[in-house]
Design a protein around this motif. Sequence first.
Motif, PDB file in Angstrom:
ATOM      1  N   LYS A  89       0.954  -1.231  -0.048  1.00 43.23           N
ATOM      2  CA  LYS A  89       0.083   0.030   0.199  1.00 43.23           C
ATOM      3  C   LYS A  89       0.713   1.197   0.249  1.00 43.23           C
ATOM      4  CE  LYS A  89      -3.769  -0.229   2.990  1.00 43.23           C
ATOM      5  NZ  LYS A  89      -4.231  -0.327   4.085  1.00 43.23           N
ATOM      6  N   VAL A  90       0.597   2.181  -0.870  1.00 43.10           N
ATOM      7  CA  VAL A  90       1.436   3.473  -0.802  1.00 43.10           C
ATOM      8  C   VAL A  90       0.470   4.430  -0.891  1.00 43.10           C
ATOM      9  CG1 VAL A  90       2.729   4.773  -2.804  1.00 43.10           C
ATOM     10  CG2 VAL A  90       3.517   2.420  -2.349  1.00 43.10           C
ATOM     11  N   ALA A  91       1.003   5.724  -0.550  1.00 44.08           N
ATOM     12  CA  ALA A  91       0.121   6.970  -0.497  1.00 44.08           C
ATOM     13  C   ALA A  91       1.163   8.184  -1.183  1.00 44.08           C
ATOM     14  CB  ALA A  91      -0.376   7.483   0.832  1.00 44.08           C
ATOM     15  N   TYR A  92       0.712   8.841  -1.726  1.00 47.21           N
ATOM     16  CA  TYR A  92       1.727  10.045  -2.381  1.00 47.21           C
ATOM     17  C   TYR A  92       1.019  11.315  -2.278  1.00 47.21           C
ATOM     18  CZ  TYR A  92      -0.995   8.903  -6.525  1.00 47.21           C
ATOM     19  OH  TYR A  92      -1.994   8.795  -7.515  1.00 47.21           O
ATOM     20  N   PHE A 111      -1.452  -2.840  -4.119  1.00 45.94           N
ATOM     21  CA  PHE A 111      -0.834  -4.021  -4.810  1.00 45.94           C
ATOM     22  C   PHE A 111      -1.285  -5.156  -4.364  1.00 45.94           C
ATOM     23  CE2 PHE A 111       2.133  -0.458  -5.020  1.00 45.94           C
ATOM     24  CZ  PHE A 111       1.947   0.108  -6.119  1.00 45.94           C
ATOM     25  N   SER A 112      -2.416  -5.513  -4.622  1.00 48.49           N
ATOM     26  CA  SER A 112      -3.257  -6.717  -4.204  1.00 48.49           C
ATOM     27  C   SER A 112      -4.290  -7.080  -5.087  1.00 48.49           C
ATOM     28  CB  SER A 112      -3.864  -6.526  -2.834  1.00 48.49           C
ATOM     29  OG  SER A 112      -4.721  -7.554  -2.348  1.00 48.49           O
ATOM     30  N   LYS A 117      -9.968  -5.832  -0.692  1.00 51.50           N
ATOM     31  CA  LYS A 117      -8.876  -4.733  -0.313  1.00 51.50           C
ATOM     32  C   LYS A 117      -8.737  -3.624  -1.260  1.00 51.50           C
ATOM     33  CE  LYS A 117      -5.820  -8.257   2.233  1.00 51.50           C
ATOM     34  NZ  LYS A 117      -4.578  -8.882   2.151  1.00 51.50           N
ATOM     35  N   GLN A 118      -9.134  -3.833  -2.383  1.00 50.00           N
ATOM     36  CA  GLN A 118      -8.988  -2.657  -3.359  1.00 50.00           C
ATOM     37  C   GLN A 118     -10.313  -1.801  -2.900  1.00 50.00           C
ATOM     38  OE1 GLN A 118      -8.967  -4.179  -7.452  1.00 50.00           O
ATOM     39  NE2 GLN A 118      -7.334  -5.385  -7.017  1.00 50.00           N
TER      40      GLN A 118
END
Length: 281
Positions: A89-92, A111-112, A117-118
């Motif tokens: 999991k990414v935050a930006y 990324f799953s 989860k999405q």
Amino acid sequence: MLFEQNNHHILDKKHKEWEFLHHFTHLGYDLLDLSILEEFKWDRLSPDDLKTMTNRYTWQSNDSLLSLRSDWTDSIVRYRKKYKLQTSKVAYSGPVYPYNQEKMQFGVEIFSESISKQQDSMKELLDYIQTSLNQKLSVAVISHYSLLKKLLTKDDLEDPDIKHLLRERNLDGLIHQLGTEHPVVQLMSQPVPDQLHFAKAKFPDLKESVNEIIEWSAILEKKNIPTVYSDLFSLPAQSYYKGIFLQFYTDQLVEPIVTGGQYSSPTKAFGMAINLTDLTY
């Protein structure tokens, strides 16, 4: 006094950026901060790269092509492949530079292969928009990028005239190009509210994709979005978009405030970005 107002405005923007990143780290997201400058090698440009270069600020330096970042997901896809990014999991946050403009984006990527989860990631971002940014989402548009791949041949999908007619939703033009009996023509000939159920009943190959649209739409309706409708004729901007694609609008803006969807990177993934303006940021 003018500078005092400007100071408060800048500080407020920086605080919102910090608040977003802080909020999502508490939800288990790892932070990613990438350079706005991307370097490409001429002999490694993919078809997607070549297509998007017309929408980028680019210049040449020796044997390299340099560009300002035009899309966060595209940059993260490249970074993940190059450095084998080990996070789910990414935050930006940061600017992007599509052609002739600058946009500020806050976004998340997960990324799953787990659809639940999405969907949880989508709900977390929508909750943030509605509560922390105090934005009321009025319309959600949901597409599925596998639909047209099952209705059109590869040659048709690559035909610039057919792609243009699809983007324009030009039924008369598609009849001329494809004929009245073509599945795309039959589907587009139906009233918009009936197209989803017509696709499910008439074309068995589309059943799985249609059921996915119905499932995601039900979640959006529970998020108190007044209008949720499906668009069955969308074409992906990038080849890595594979499934559900979402756009969200407010009453104040013509452009979507949030966009995103399912893609491959190289495995299944999902991402959404908030497109911030002076009205929201």
